[in-house]
Design a protein around this motif. Sequence first.
Motif, PDB file in Angstrom:
ATOM      1  N   UNK A   1       2.881  12.891  -1.569  1.00 51.46           N
ATOM      2  CA  UNK A   1       2.310  14.067  -0.922  1.00 51.46           C
ATOM      3  C   UNK A   1       1.938  15.108  -1.962  1.00 51.46           C
ATOM      4  N   UNK A   2       0.646  15.376  -2.083  1.00 51.50           N
ATOM      5  CA  UNK A   2       0.159  16.447  -2.938  1.00 51.50           C
ATOM      6  C   UNK A   2       0.185  17.759  -2.154  1.00 51.50           C
ATOM      7  N   UNK A   3       0.015  18.888  -2.831  1.00 53.38           N
ATOM      8  CA  UNK A   3       0.009  20.170  -2.120  1.00 53.38           C
ATOM      9  C   UNK A   3      -1.011  20.189  -0.989  1.00 53.38           C
ATOM     10  N   UNK A   4      -0.614  20.791   0.111  1.00 51.98           N
ATOM     11  CA  UNK A   4      -1.503  20.853   1.262  1.00 51.98           C
ATOM     12  C   UNK A   4      -1.003  21.839   2.290  1.00 51.98           C
ATOM     13  N   UNK A   5      -1.712  21.928   3.405  1.00 50.08           N
ATOM     14  CA  UNK A   5      -1.394  22.882   4.457  1.00 50.08           C
ATOM     15  C   UNK A   5      -0.738  22.239   5.656  1.00 50.08           C
TER      16      UNK A   5
ATOM     17  N   UNK B   1      -1.727  20.202   8.069  1.00 47.72           N
ATOM     18  CA  UNK B   1      -1.902  18.772   8.286  1.00 47.72           C
ATOM     19  C   UNK B   1      -1.031  17.949   7.357  1.00 47.72           C
ATOM     20  N   UNK B   2      -0.950  18.383   6.097  1.00 50.29           N
ATOM     21  CA  UNK B   2      -0.112  17.693   5.111  1.00 50.29           C
ATOM     22  C   UNK B   2       1.358  17.801   5.486  1.00 50.29           C
ATOM     23  N   UNK B   3       1.778  18.990   5.902  1.00 52.90           N
ATOM     24  CA  UNK B   3       3.173  19.180   6.311  1.00 52.90           C
ATOM     25  C   UNK B   3       3.498  18.345   7.542  1.00 52.90           C
ATOM     26  N   UNK B   4       2.550  18.222   8.438  1.00 54.89           N
ATOM     27  CA  UNK B   4       2.741  17.399   9.629  1.00 54.89           C
ATOM     28  C   UNK B   4       3.031  15.961   9.242  1.00 54.89           C
TER      29      UNK B   4
ATOM     30  N   UNK C   1       0.837  -1.199   0.000  1.00 47.59           N
ATOM     31  CA  UNK C   1       0.000   0.000   0.000  1.00 47.59           C
ATOM     32  C   UNK C   1       0.872   1.249   0.000  1.00 47.59           C
ATOM     33  N   UNK C   2       0.293   2.348  -0.430  1.00 51.15           N
ATOM     34  CA  UNK C   2       0.962   3.648  -0.433  1.00 51.15           C
ATOM     35  C   UNK C   2       0.023   4.664   0.212  1.00 51.15           C
ATOM     36  N   UNK C   3       0.559   5.471   1.121  1.00 49.53           N
ATOM     37  CA  UNK C   3      -0.224   6.519   1.757  1.00 49.53           C
ATOM     38  C   UNK C   3      -0.122   7.798   0.935  1.00 49.53           C
ATOM     39  N   UNK C   4      -1.260   8.419   0.689  1.00 50.95           N
ATOM     40  CA  UNK C   4      -1.333   9.642  -0.112  1.00 50.95           C
ATOM     41  C   UNK C   4      -1.895  10.762   0.753  1.00 50.95           C
ATOM     42  N   UNK C   5      -1.209  11.913   0.754  1.00 48.74           N
ATOM     43  CA  UNK C   5      -1.628  13.049   1.555  1.00 48.74           C
ATOM     44  C   UNK C   5      -1.838  14.274   0.667  1.00 48.74           C
ATOM     45  N   UNK C   6      -2.544  15.247   1.192  1.00 48.71           N
ATOM     46  CA  UNK C   6      -2.783  16.491   0.478  1.00 48.71           C
ATOM     47  C   UNK C   6      -3.938  17.233   1.101  1.00 48.71           C
ATOM     48  N   UNK C   7      -4.167  18.433   0.639  1.00 51.47           N
ATOM     49  CA  UNK C   7      -5.147  19.321   1.248  1.00 51.47           C
ATOM     50  C   UNK C   7      -6.577  18.804   1.125  1.00 51.47           C
TER      51      UNK C   7
END
Length: 255
Positions: free
Chosen positions: A168-172, A174-177, A70-76
């Motif tokens: 990691x997609x662009x985000x704020x 929470x994404x940076x965390x 699996x791969x974890x995906x993050x972003x705004x």
Amino acid sequence: MKIEDHLASEEYRRGATTLRGRHVPTTTTDQRLLDKAQDTDWVHTDPWRVMRITAEFVEGFGSLAELGPAVSVFGSARLKPDSRYYAAGVELGKLLVEAGYAVITGGGPGAMEAANKGANESGGTSVGLGIELPFEAGLNPYVDLGVNFRYFFVRKTMFVKYAQGYVVLPGGFGTLDELFEAVTLAQTQKITSFPIVLLGTSFWTPMIDWIRHTLLVEGMISDGDVERLHLVDEPADAVRLIVRDDVRLAQTRPE
């Protein structure tokens, strides 16, 4: 809309419990755990919280133990469906499934919904790890395996433990965390061979420049720490990096 008005009109999830109307709380479990403005009752209640935290770990481990690669995906969560990054998230989810991975997100809207949508519509496993928040209600409709958490730190463990890497997609904030949590774990060798791919070079380059020209120059990090972060613009390139590191790890495993 004020948070109070939103809470009064929306469904609210707290672990396995769904609350509506007057039953919706004005604080979250995490907030009450971390809030220092408490009376001495915490002496009696905190030991019981440990059991609830343990139960969350057990629930997460039990739900995800047989997930497979699996791969974890993050972003705004604020990305709109007409955003180019939302479209990139959908394509990313699709390509990860085609490469043999389940897709794990925070289960919310925006970039998370996009990646879940791409995975779901491609016939793959679309995982959402939700969190109790005062301004989000439930998992997005593209999640087919969802787990709701009260505590951020339990949820973070699941993101890392069951993933072969992060995109990691662009985000704020929470994404940076989530991003810097993974970088720190890799830097301290708590996790190894864990690719971290940043999707969107124009968005992420100023941050990378600051890391390279300030943190590195000031001696706060080493060259290898910068190299842990891979910048790409195309979802296909992100997946290629994940697969490459996965293959490399497999080749180094003892027979």
